[in-house]
Design a protein around this motif. Structure first.
Motif, PDB file in Angstrom:
ATOM      1  N   SER A  98      35.107  34.531  33.644  1.00 52.98           N
ATOM      2  CA  SER A  98      35.514  35.365  32.520  1.00 52.98           C
ATOM      3  C   SER A  98      34.682  36.647  32.518  1.00 52.98           C
ATOM      4  O   SER A  98      34.008  36.966  33.501  1.00 52.98           O
ATOM      5  CB  SER A  98      35.361  34.581  31.208  1.00 52.98           C
ATOM      6  OG  SER A  98      35.999  35.258  30.150  1.00 52.98           O
ATOM      7  N   LYS A 113      41.632  37.011  28.606  1.00 54.29           N
ATOM      8  CA  LYS A 113      40.508  36.168  29.016  1.00 54.29           C
ATOM      9  C   LYS A 113      40.047  35.270  27.869  1.00 54.29           C
ATOM     10  O   LYS A 113      39.636  34.127  28.096  1.00 54.29           O
ATOM     11  CB  LYS A 113      39.362  37.039  29.521  1.00 54.29           C
ATOM     12  CG  LYS A 113      39.698  37.885  30.739  1.00 54.29           C
ATOM     13  CD  LYS A 113      40.182  37.052  31.923  1.00 54.29           C
ATOM     14  CE  LYS A 113      39.048  36.313  32.621  1.00 54.29           C
ATOM     15  NZ  LYS A 113      39.513  35.624  33.844  1.00 54.29           N
ATOM     16  N   GLN A 116      42.390  32.463  27.864  1.00 53.50           N
ATOM     17  CA  GLN A 116      42.069  31.582  28.988  1.00 53.50           C
ATOM     18  C   GLN A 116      40.911  30.661  28.623  1.00 53.50           C
ATOM     19  O   GLN A 116      40.981  29.438  28.846  1.00 53.50           O
ATOM     20  CB  GLN A 116      41.714  32.414  30.215  1.00 53.50           C
ATOM     21  CG  GLN A 116      41.314  31.576  31.432  1.00 53.50           C
ATOM     22  CD  GLN A 116      40.768  32.428  32.568  1.00 53.50           C
ATOM     23  OE1 GLN A 116      40.120  33.449  32.328  1.00 53.50           O
ATOM     24  NE2 GLN A 116      41.032  32.033  33.793  1.00 53.50           N
ATOM     25  N   GLU A 117      39.844  31.228  28.094  1.00 52.27           N
ATOM     26  CA  GLU A 117      38.679  30.417  27.721  1.00 52.27           C
ATOM     27  C   GLU A 117      39.062  29.348  26.700  1.00 52.27           C
ATOM     28  O   GLU A 117      38.632  28.193  26.800  1.00 52.27           O
ATOM     29  CB  GLU A 117      37.578  31.310  27.155  1.00 52.27           C
ATOM     30  CG  GLU A 117      36.878  32.173  28.181  1.00 52.27           C
ATOM     31  CD  GLU A 117      35.647  32.848  27.592  1.00 52.27           C
ATOM     32  OE1 GLU A 117      35.283  32.539  26.437  1.00 52.27           O
ATOM     33  OE2 GLU A 117      35.033  33.684  28.294  1.00 52.27           O
ATOM     34  N   ILE A 129      32.477  27.654  32.206  1.00 49.98           N
ATOM     35  CA  ILE A 129      32.921  29.050  32.089  1.00 49.98           C
ATOM     36  C   ILE A 129      31.732  29.957  32.375  1.00 49.98           C
ATOM     37  O   ILE A 129      30.667  29.810  31.774  1.00 49.98           O
ATOM     38  CB  ILE A 129      33.482  29.362  30.684  1.00 49.98           C
ATOM     39  CG1 ILE A 129      34.798  28.606  30.453  1.00 49.98           C
ATOM     40  CG2 ILE A 129      33.700  30.865  30.511  1.00 49.98           C
ATOM     41  CD1 ILE A 129      35.329  28.731  29.027  1.00 49.98           C
ATOM     42  N   ARG A 131      30.803  34.000  32.457  1.00 49.02           N
ATOM     43  CA  ARG A 131      31.185  35.387  32.184  1.00 49.02           C
ATOM     44  C   ARG A 131      30.305  36.323  33.009  1.00 49.02           C
ATOM     45  O   ARG A 131      29.088  36.154  33.042  1.00 49.02           O
ATOM     46  CB  ARG A 131      31.003  35.729  30.706  1.00 49.02           C
ATOM     47  CG  ARG A 131      31.992  35.066  29.759  1.00 49.02           C
ATOM     48  CD  ARG A 131      31.743  35.537  28.340  1.00 49.02           C
ATOM     49  NE  ARG A 131      32.683  34.963  27.374  1.00 49.02           N
ATOM     50  CZ  ARG A 131      32.692  35.250  26.064  1.00 49.02           C
ATOM     51  NH1 ARG A 131      31.779  36.103  25.596  1.00 49.02           N
ATOM     52  NH2 ARG A 131      33.576  34.697  25.263  1.00 49.02           N
TER      53      ARG A 131
END
Length: 253
Positions: A98, A113, A116-117, A129, A131
């Motif tokens: 991300s 995004k 998506q998360e 996840i 970032r």
């Protein structure tokens, strides 16, 4: 470290090609999932067959759009399809790449995004996840997209770019460590003005263009100018500076 079968949606992209290379160098079996290889994340075509025997999925897929609706639709559908196929294949770990700061401005790609998360968090496959900030490789792409003849329009933006290969290595590390939820954000070693990075790239590549800084509109533009899209204190920090990346990727002019 035991060898895994890793699938990489987006395996031919800026980060994906490094993920594939690094994972293979570490002895893992790697399958790249792209449309050219018969897999469509948005429709789910080919996913169930491609994920048979896969232990871990490292999702670095993406979409080029500034439309919030298109971004949200793509990442929601793609992630749901991936997770459903992973559950059927009894995969043990879903990893998503991300972007730092997406919760500061929920529009365009960032809204996608976030969706998506959220889909990953509420799915049934154990997850991680990561970032990251923009990659060094973002600069030439920005120049190409924002050039009008001899002029480059560059948004006013504070950034902390990181090497795509270092992001890829962190993703493979995450695969080897197992599901850990949201891990520390990853940024580059220095905060920079995007316009300065563009000028350095143009100079190094021998291009004569006038760089014009422009304020991007809306909440996204404000976040870019305020420095909301750089990692907070305590985040992970990459090693390669933008200048070092330039020296390796461009010939001397």
């Amino acid at each position: 470290m035991w060898s895994m079968h890793i699938a990489v949606p987006g395996g031919t992209g800026t980060v994906g090609q490094h993920v594939v290379s690094i994972a293979r160098d570490r002895g893992h079996l790697v399958t790249s999932l792209t449309r050219s290889e018969g897999v469509d994340l948005f429709t789910g075509r080919g996913l169930h067959e491609a994920l048979q025997g896969v232990d871990t999925v490292i999702d670095v897929s993406g979409i080029q759009t500034i439309s919030t609706r298109k971004a949200v639709d793509f990442f929601t559908a793609a992630t749901r399809n991936l997770l459903a196929a992973e559950k059927e294949a009894q995969s043990r770990h879903h990893i998503a790449l991300s972007i730092v700061g997406i919760d500061k401005t929920a529009s365009g790609l960032y809204a996608g995004k976030l969706a998506q998360e959220d889909t990953v968090r509420h799915g049934e496959v154990p997850w991680t996840i990561l970032r990251s900030t923009q990659f060094h490789e973002f600069v030439p792409m920005a120049i190409s997209a924002a050039s009008i003849g001899p002029v480059v329009l560059v948004p006013q933006m504070i950034t902390q770019p990181v090497a795509a290969r270092e992001v890829a290595a962190a993703l493979v590390d995450a695969a080897e460590q197992g599901p850990r939820g949201r891990v520390a954000d990853l940024g580059g070693p220095r905060r920079e003005q995007l316009s300065d990075l563009v000028r350095k790239y143009l100079r190094k590549s021998g291009q004569r263009k006038l760089v014009v800084k422009v304020p991007a509109p809306g909440a996204m533009g404000q976040a870019m100018r305020r420095g909301d899209l750089v990692p907070a204190a305590g985040s992970a920090v990459g090693r390669q500076t933008y200048q070092e990346w330039l020296e390796t990727c461009l010939p001397i002019h």
